[in-house]
Every structure is written in C-alpha cells, then in structure tokens.
Design a protein around this motif. Structure first.
Motif, PDB file in Angstrom:
ATOM      1  N   CYS A 136      21.614  36.203  21.634  1.00 47.36           N
ATOM      2  CA  CYS A 136      20.452  35.961  22.500  1.00 47.36           C
ATOM      3  C   CYS A 136      20.152  34.469  22.589  1.00 47.36           C
ATOM      4  CB  CYS A 136      19.226  36.710  21.983  1.00 47.36           C
ATOM      5  SG  CYS A 136      19.305  38.502  22.171  1.00 47.36           S
ATOM      6  N   GLU A 137      20.276  33.786  21.458  1.00 45.99           N
ATOM      7  CA  GLU A 137      20.032  32.334  21.448  1.00 45.99           C
ATOM      8  C   GLU A 137      21.105  31.587  22.221  1.00 45.99           C
ATOM      9  OE1 GLU A 137      18.049  30.141  18.293  1.00 45.99           O
ATOM     10  OE2 GLU A 137      18.437  31.865  16.978  1.00 45.99           O
ATOM     11  N   LYS A 138      22.333  32.067  22.167  1.00 44.82           N
ATOM     12  CA  LYS A 138      23.412  31.439  22.943  1.00 44.82           C
ATOM     13  C   LYS A 138      23.138  31.549  24.436  1.00 44.82           C
ATOM     14  CE  LYS A 138      27.265  32.256  19.757  1.00 44.82           C
ATOM     15  NZ  LYS A 138      28.460  33.110  19.537  1.00 44.82           N
ATOM     16  N   ARG A 139      22.652  32.717  24.840  1.00 45.89           N
ATOM     17  CA  ARG A 139      22.366  32.941  26.262  1.00 45.89           C
ATOM     18  C   ARG A 139      21.183  32.079  26.694  1.00 45.89           C
ATOM     19  NH1 ARG A 139      22.659  39.594  26.303  1.00 45.89           N
ATOM     20  NH2 ARG A 139      24.859  39.765  25.724  1.00 45.89           N
ATOM     21  N   ASP A 140      20.061  32.230  26.024  1.00 44.94           N
ATOM     22  CA  ASP A 140      18.827  31.443  26.210  1.00 44.94           C
ATOM     23  C   ASP A 140      18.674  30.840  27.600  1.00 44.94           C
ATOM     24  OD1 ASP A 140      16.376  30.557  25.377  1.00 44.94           O
ATOM     25  OD2 ASP A 140      17.126  28.833  24.270  1.00 44.94           O
ATOM     26  N   VAL A 141      18.786  31.686  28.610  1.00 47.34           N
ATOM     27  CA  VAL A 141      18.736  31.241  30.006  1.00 47.34           C
ATOM     28  C   VAL A 141      17.448  30.470  30.308  1.00 47.34           C
ATOM     29  CG1 VAL A 141      18.787  32.053  32.402  1.00 47.34           C
ATOM     30  CG2 VAL A 141      20.114  33.241  30.668  1.00 47.34           C
ATOM     31  N   LYS A 142      16.344  30.890  29.716  1.00 38.68           N
ATOM     32  CA  LYS A 142      15.049  30.268  30.008  1.00 38.68           C
ATOM     33  C   LYS A 142      14.722  29.098  29.073  1.00 38.68           C
ATOM     34  CE  LYS A 142      13.471  34.907  31.219  1.00 38.68           C
ATOM     35  NZ  LYS A 142      12.599  36.018  30.794  1.00 38.68           N
ATOM     36  N   LEU A 144      13.847  29.337  26.013  1.00 32.46           N
ATOM     37  CA  LEU A 144      12.696  29.700  25.185  1.00 32.46           C
ATOM     38  C   LEU A 144      12.988  29.602  23.688  1.00 32.46           C
ATOM     39  CD1 LEU A 144      11.404  32.777  27.222  1.00 32.46           C
ATOM     40  CD2 LEU A 144      10.583  30.417  27.297  1.00 32.46           C
ATOM     41  N   TYR A 145      14.189  30.008  23.288  1.00 28.70           N
ATOM     42  CA  TYR A 145      14.528  29.937  21.861  1.00 28.70           C
ATOM     43  C   TYR A 145      14.528  28.490  21.383  1.00 28.70           C
ATOM     44  CZ  TYR A 145      15.748  34.888  21.529  1.00 28.70           C
ATOM     45  OH  TYR A 145      15.697  36.260  21.506  1.00 28.70           O
ATOM     46  N   ALA A 148      11.027  27.540  20.913  1.00 32.44           N
ATOM     47  CA  ALA A 148      10.459  28.226  19.746  1.00 32.44           C
ATOM     48  C   ALA A 148      10.937  27.585  18.453  1.00 32.44           C
ATOM     49  CB  ALA A 148      10.835  29.699  19.780  1.00 32.44           C
ATOM     50  N   ARG A 149      12.226  27.253  18.392  1.00 28.70           N
ATOM     51  CA  ARG A 149      12.790  26.588  17.198  1.00 28.70           C
ATOM     52  C   ARG A 149      12.156  25.217  16.980  1.00 28.70           C
ATOM     53  NH1 ARG A 149      15.364  30.129  13.794  1.00 28.70           N
ATOM     54  NH2 ARG A 149      16.992  31.314  14.863  1.00 28.70           N
ATOM     55  N   ALA A 150      11.758  24.578  18.084  1.00 29.62           N
ATOM     56  CA  ALA A 150      11.144  23.251  17.994  1.00 29.62           C
ATOM     57  C   ALA A 150       9.639  23.333  17.736  1.00 29.62           C
ATOM     58  CB  ALA A 150      11.406  22.471  19.281  1.00 29.62           C
ATOM     59  N   GLY A 151       9.119  24.562  17.644  1.00 31.81           N
ATOM     60  CA  GLY A 151       7.695  24.743  17.386  1.00 31.81           C
ATOM     61  C   GLY A 151       6.815  24.583  18.608  1.00 31.81           C
ATOM     62  N   GLU A 152       7.431  24.570  19.790  1.00 27.30           N
ATOM     63  CA  GLU A 152       6.673  24.399  21.027  1.00 27.30           C
ATOM     64  C   GLU A 152       6.093  25.714  21.534  1.00 27.30           C
ATOM     65  OE1 GLU A 152       9.006  22.275  23.966  1.00 27.30           O
ATOM     66  OE2 GLU A 152       9.908  21.041  22.399  1.00 27.30           O
ATOM     67  N   ILE A 153       6.638  26.846  21.063  1.00 25.28           N
ATOM     68  CA  ILE A 153       6.118  28.170  21.433  1.00 25.28           C
ATOM     69  C   ILE A 153       5.766  28.909  20.148  1.00 25.28           C
ATOM     70  CG2 ILE A 153       6.592  30.368  22.560  1.00 25.28           C
ATOM     71  CD1 ILE A 153       8.689  29.003  24.257  1.00 25.28           C
ATOM     72  N   SER A 154       4.528  29.360  20.066  1.00 15.81           N
ATOM     73  CA  SER A 154       4.126  30.142  18.893  1.00 15.81           C
ATOM     74  C   SER A 154       4.243  31.630  19.215  1.00 15.81           C
ATOM     75  CB  SER A 154       2.689  29.802  18.493  1.00 15.81           C
ATOM     76  OG  SER A 154       1.806  30.068  19.570  1.00 15.81           O
ATOM     77  N   HIS A 155       4.249  32.461  18.193  1.00 15.68           N
ATOM     78  CA  HIS A 155       4.326  33.924  18.348  1.00 15.68           C
ATOM     79  C   HIS A 155       5.546  34.339  19.171  1.00 15.68           C
ATOM     80  CE1 HIS A 155       0.261  34.083  16.735  1.00 15.68           C
ATOM     81  NE2 HIS A 155      -0.135  33.255  17.678  1.00 15.68           N
TER      82      HIS A 155
END
Length: 198
Positions: A136-142, A144-145, A148-155
């Motif tokens: 899923c992280e490889k695909r990461d089309v948007k 988002l991962y 999220a890994r960078a702490g820019e998206i919570s939850h």
C-alpha cells in the motif's frame, strides 16, 4: 424527540423492486487499508454490473467526504459517525433494489458489525481487500503514507491509527496477488452463487 416520529410504510416493497430489476439488492462492503484497491475494485465491478444491465452504485469514501460527511474529521468518533451514516445510506439503496458498493477503510470491527446489523441475512457482504502495508505504501497514489510518516497527517490508518482486520468476511480479495479483472470475476462468481444476480 423520536417519540413523535412514525415510520411511513412505502407503497412499493423491496422485493417488488428486486423482481422488476431482476436482481437481489445488497451492499458490498469493501474494507481495507488506504491504497489496497477498494475504490478501484468497487468501480471496476460497478462497470461490469452496469454493462450486464444491473442496477448498481458506488459510494466512495473520499467522494462522500466532499458532501454528506464533509463535517467529519478522522478521529475515532468521527470515523464511527462516518460509517454509521454510510450504513444508513446503503440501507436506502438496498431498499431501492440496488446493488451498492461501498469503498471505505472502515477500520473498526465494531462499526462494521453495527452496519451489518442494519441488514437482513445475506444483504451485507463484507469484502476484505487484503494488501500488505508495504505494498500500500509503495502504491501511495495520493502521497498520504508519506505525509503520515512525516507526521503531517494524524489518525492515519495503518500508521498512527489501527486497522482491525475483519473477523469473518464473506470474501477476501488479495490485491497483492490478483489483477483487477481476476478480483472482479471472483466477486461476480460469488454474487451468482448466492443468487444475487439472476
């Protein structure tokens, strides 16, 4: 407040609509991590059903958050309410005789069970779109991962918020191993075996 509200019986029954449409109605509840392929599968299946002359529709997580659920965030409470609303909307589609596909992460088993309880036996078909977090992280089309890994998206489900795999889904689709066409055929075969498609 609800004591002054009375359910109004409709003139046309669900079974009559199903008979006219030559199908049984149901909700195909696609659940899985972001990037697992839920929306892709739901839309590919919807296209096939449409070509076959079936009445079907897709409720997509991102699209719903542009309108009906635009007031909700991604806290656990907001995720609960997001799924509750989609369950109720899906029930209306099923009552209308339609096959509705929902593409939502819906990470919590309790919420999925609550939605399942809204439907008659056989009307709620849980499809676990199983794909490894790594894929899923490889695909990461948007992207988002990465955020999220960078702490820019919570939850964010799978990173900072849990995903609870379904206890007993009707179908498991391994999108690591199946093509979209193979996955769609697997679902169509299931619908025919269960006599949802006549």
């Amino acid at each position: 407040m609800t004591r002054n509200i009375v359910w109004h019986q409709t003139s046309v029954k669900k079974t009559e609509r199903q008979k006219q449409l030559k199908q049984k109605s149901c909700v195909l509840w696609f659940t899985g991590l972001s990037g697992s392929g839920k929306s892709t599968l739901a839309n590919a299946l919807d296209h096939q059903l449409f070509k076959q002359g079936n009445s079907s529709y897709v409720l997509d997580g991102d699209n719903i958050r542009h309108g009906l659920n635009k007031d909700l965030g991604f806290t656990d409470a907001d995720r609960n309410e997001n799924i509750r609303r989609i369950g109720e909307v899906s029930k209306l589609f099923v009552d209308a005789g339609t096959i509705v596909s929902t593409a939502f992460i819906s990470p919590f088993q309790k919420d999925r069970d609550t939605v399942r309880a809204l439907f008659e036996q056989g009307e709620f078909i849980e499809i676990y779109v199983n794909c490894s977090l790594e894929e899923c992280e490889k695909r990461d089309v948007k992207g988002l991962y990465k955020k999220a890994r960078a702490g820019e998206i919570s939850h964010f489900t799978g990173i900072s918020s849990p995903y609870e795999k379904p206890d007993a889904p009707e179908l498991v689709i391994e999108t690591d191993n199946l093509s979209v066409d193979e996955a769609v055929q697997t679902i169509l075969t299931y619908l025919k075996e269960k006599q949802i498609l006549f």
